[in-house]
Design an enzyme around this catalytic site. Structure first.
Site, mmCIF file in Angstrom:
data_model
loop_
_atom_site.group_PDB
_atom_site.id
_atom_site.type_symbol
_atom_site.label_atom_id
_atom_site.label_comp_id
_atom_site.label_asym_id
_atom_site.label_seq_id
_atom_site.Cartn_x
_atom_site.Cartn_y
_atom_site.Cartn_z
ATOM 1 N N LEU A 240 0.868 -1.180 0.000
ATOM 2 C CA LEU A 240 0.000 0.000 0.000
ATOM 3 C C LEU A 240 0.911 1.238 0.000
ATOM 4 C CD1 LEU A 240 -2.926 0.338 -0.213
ATOM 5 C CD2 LEU A 240 -3.164 0.001 2.233
ATOM 6 N N HIS A 241 1.439 1.541 -1.193
ATOM 7 C CA HIS A 241 2.496 2.559 -1.317
ATOM 8 C C HIS A 241 2.105 3.938 -0.764
ATOM 9 C CE1 HIS A 241 4.457 -0.146 -4.240
ATOM 10 N NE2 HIS A 241 3.311 -0.207 -4.887
ATOM 11 N N ASP A 242 1.155 4.584 -1.442
ATOM 12 C CA ASP A 242 0.952 6.013 -1.216
ATOM 13 C C ASP A 242 0.423 6.382 0.174
ATOM 14 O OD1 ASP A 242 1.951 6.460 -3.739
ATOM 15 O OD2 ASP A 242 -0.010 6.546 -4.700
#
Ligand code: BDR
Ligand code: CA
Length: 312
Positions: A240-242
């Site tokens: 869940l990068h951002d």
């Protein structure tokens, strides 16, 4: 209420961008002055539409969405429908937006807003085209941005578009290079961190259990989004990068990193967009970035679920 921190979110939604926007909109510590969209995961028309759908989902259409650059500064646009689906937020099952984008260009909004305030924080969740264009137009914004927190790059972990480069930096390496040379205080959340913040059945179930419109939309998006990384990396979930960017703002104690000198490769096709991080201090170059490499993933997901629980 304690004083809110004024932020602008520059983004290319993207399911993980969408979750990051929702986390910010749910958090009273943050005053989201505006959302600026950029071409990246999908073309600009869709990233703008998706940002509008997300502000509406959160019942925060009071936050203006400004459409920005529709292509990188030098190179042709590459997109990532193979990760995010045709719309960019496949799986969300959201209605079309009923409100349009604000009038004016995102770059004008960035320059005017940053110049009219004492200090503004920028959160960058996509290619850095809008922010680099704003900096090019008005170099004085560099002194008025207290922090630019960006998702991008990868060092020990390598890249996710090429063996050397991460998507956001690879799409517009010239923009990234100018940001890293700008003197703006930078915090970078690279793949080294985001690949430790993986979705799982339990973590997605926690969103479903909120039994809310937003919880269901997030669960749907993540179930769609995780298939690509699970197959590519053989992991049990997707990074869940951002949302790591917004979580860093809210709870920096969940993260650990080191200030280093970072430079972006813009010449070699083989390593184009690589974030070259002097982690071991091998050069005498002045550090220009706080590079994060650790995250407390359990507390990150608790924070996320708790905040999303405040939304409709
Ligand atoms: C980054 O690229 C996009 O696919 C994601 O939204 C994230 O910002 C990860 O490399
Ligand atoms: Ca993104």
């Amino acid at each position: 209420m304690a004083e809110q921190r004024p932020i602008i979110i520059d983004t290319d939604p993207g399911q993980d961008d969408a979750v990051a926007l929702l986390l910010a909109l749910a958090s009273e510590e943050l005053d989201v002055l505006g959302i600026t969209t950029v071409a990246g995961n999908v073309p600009l028309e869709l990233t703008t539409r998706n940002a509008l759908m997300i502000t509406e989902l959160a019942e925060r259409s009071d936050v203006p969405v400004f459409a920005g650059c529709d292509r990188p500064t030098v190179r042709p646009l590459i997109t990532a429908e193979y990760v995010h689906g045709k719309t960019g937020i496949d799986g969300s099952n959201l209605p079309d937006p009923t409100v349009g984008a604000a009038s004016g260009h995102a770059v004008d909004f960035l320059v005017e807003t940053v110049m009219s305030r004492d200090q503004t924080t920028i959160c960058a969740l996509g290619p850095l085209t809008n922010i680099a264009t704003a900096l090019d137009r008005e170099p004085a914004i560099a002194q008025r941005i207290d922090q630019l927190i960006l998702m991008g790059g990868g060092f020990f972990e390598g890249g996710n578009v090429t063996p050397a480069a991460e998507f956001n930096i690879y799409v517009d390496p010239q923009a990234a290079a100018s940001i890293f040379a700008s003197g703006i205080p930078l915090v970078m959340l690279p793949l080294d961190v985001t690949h430790k913040a993986l979705t799982s059945d339990d973590r997605i179930d926690a969103f479903k259990e909120l039994d809310s419109r937003t919880g269901r939309a997030i669960a749907g998006m993540l179930e769609f989004f995780e298939r690509y990384d699970m197959e590519r990396y053989g992991t049990g979930g997707a990074p869940l990068h951002d949302p790591c960017v917004i979580a860093y703002l809210l709870a920096p104690e969940l993260f650990d990193g080191r200030t280093c000198y970072v430079e972006i490769e813009t010449t070699s096709e083989l390593t184009m967009g690589m974030t070259v991080v002097d982690w071991w201090g091998l050069t005498d170059r002045e550090p220009n970035c706080l590079v994060i490499h650790q995250i407390d993933d359990n507390r990150f997901y608790s924070l996320l679920t708790d905040r999303i629980g405040r939304l409709p």
